[in-house]
Design a protein around this motif. Structure first.
Motif, PDB file in Angstrom:
ATOM      1  N   GLY A   1       0.776  -1.229   0.000  1.00  0.00           N
ATOM      2  CA  GLY A   1       0.000   0.000   0.000  1.00  0.00           C
ATOM      3  C   GLY A   1       0.803   1.271   0.000  1.00  0.00           C
ATOM      4  N   THR A   2       2.143   1.163   0.155  1.00  0.00           N
ATOM      5  CA  THR A   2       2.981   2.372   0.109  1.00  0.00           C
ATOM      6  C   THR A   2       2.891   3.021  -1.257  1.00  0.00           C
ATOM      7  OG1 THR A   2       4.511   1.417   1.707  1.00  0.00           O
ATOM      8  CG2 THR A   2       5.310   3.279   0.415  1.00  0.00           C
ATOM      9  N   LEU A   3       2.819   2.198  -2.297  1.00  0.00           N
ATOM     10  CA  LEU A   3       2.676   2.697  -3.660  1.00  0.00           C
ATOM     11  C   LEU A   3       1.287   2.345  -4.166  1.00  0.00           C
ATOM     12  CD1 LEU A   3       6.095   1.501  -5.110  1.00  0.00           C
ATOM     13  CD2 LEU A   3       5.559   3.696  -4.055  1.00  0.00           C
ATOM     14  N   ARG A   4       0.840   3.071  -5.166  1.00  0.00           N
ATOM     15  CA  ARG A   4      -0.436   2.745  -5.783  1.00  0.00           C
ATOM     16  C   ARG A   4      -0.186   1.658  -6.829  1.00  0.00           C
ATOM     17  NH1 ARG A   4      -3.036   8.102  -7.850  1.00  0.00           N
ATOM     18  NH2 ARG A   4      -1.083   8.116  -9.007  1.00  0.00           N
ATOM     19  N   ASP A   5      -0.789   1.773  -7.972  1.00  0.00           N
ATOM     20  CA  ASP A   5      -0.615   0.747  -8.994  1.00  0.00           C
ATOM     21  C   ASP A   5       0.475   1.099  -9.993  1.00  0.00           C
ATOM     22  OD1 ASP A   5      -1.950   2.885 -10.036  1.00  0.00           O
ATOM     23  OD2 ASP A   5      -3.469   1.720 -11.120  1.00  0.00           O
TER      24      ASP A   5
END
Length: 272
Positions: free
Chosen positions: A44-48
């Motif tokens: 969840g630290t980064l999006r897609d």
């Protein structure tokens, strides 16, 4: 075998960078698989997607960015970039005396025009100097404006018909949200712009992490009178065409002002 180059851009008020990497289709597939795996491991630290502008000021995300850069090091053959001084471009455009037969010169005041043209010119003319002899197909982010870049590509093919074969299957477009190699290009274009704006020494590759591997790099900068010389060249070609001079585009062969500013950097050392 045809290689593939992916290019993306990063821009601010006074600086525009277009940059990207070249590699084999197999290596790009390998990078893409690992890229997706790393995204799934970010919890969840980064999006897609990897979008460096959103990651820079998040310490955890910045650490993750180094992992993605390791995949770039492991899979690419070379990188090409072009930096446009937007302030100089606007000033040059306002001063330039455009002849009446040049319709819609506003296109030539757009940094995309110069970035697109120059990364392709640099790649065509200098890839052999860093050991790349295969044709290279180029992929650009759709967000750059597909129709505009297609028009630019057609002009480039007219101006350099003898080199068209070096561009493989030409150019195409992809969505960076779903194309990891375009996200890799975004990562590098962001840092080139960041280094320029902070006055850092590019040759040292001052990422927040230490590079592990040498990647040949051809970089080109445009500022000051570079734009005026390029426009004068285009006008000369237009006049030669109107005069029915055979093959007027031969006069658009890359002149001295299109030489990369530094040449190729490998791991922070300059190749002469």
């Amino acid at each position: 075998m045809t290689l593939v180059a992916y290019f993306d851009e990063s821009g601010s008020g006074d600086c525009f960078v277009m940059a990207g990497y070249i590699s084999t289709p197999e290596k790009w597939a390998q990078l893409s698989r690992r890229w997706v795996e790393l995204l799934s491991m970010s919890h969840g630290t980064l999006r897609d997607e990897v979008h460096m502008t959103e990651m820079h000021y998040n310490e955890t995300a910045l650490e993750h960015a180094s992992f993605f850069y390791r995949e770039i090091e492991n899979n690419v053959l070379a990188t090409f970039s072009c930096l446009i001084n937007v302030k100089d471009l606007k000033a040059s455009y306002e001063k330039f005396r455009w002849p009446s037969f040049i319709k819609n010169p506003e296109l030539l005041s757009n940094p995309y025009h110069h970035g697109f043209r120059n990364v392709l010119f640099s790649m065509i003319h200098y890839k052999s100097k860093i050991g790349i002899t295969e044709p290279v197909t180029s992929v650009f982010d759709t967000m750059l404006g597909t129709r505009k870049l297609l028009t630019e590509f057609e002009h480039l093919m007219q101006s350099e018909p003898q080199l068209a074969k070096e561009l493989g299957d030409g150019i195409s477009f992809g969505d960076s949200k779903s194309v990891p190699p375009l996200q890799a290009a975004d990562l590098f274009s962001y840092w080139v712009r960041e280094w320029h704006e902070k006055g850092k020494d590019f040759a040292k590759l001052p990422f927040p992490w230490k590079p592990n591997k040498e990647i040949p790099w051809v970089h080109h900068e445009m500022s000051g009178n570079d734009f005026k010389r390029e426009w004068e060249q285009l006008i000369t070609i237009h006049l030669l065409k109107a005069a029915l001079v055979p093959n007027p585009y031969i006069f658009s062969a890359v002149p001295i002002e299109h030489m990369p500013t530094w040449g190729s950097y490998q791991g922070g050392t300059k190749e002469q």
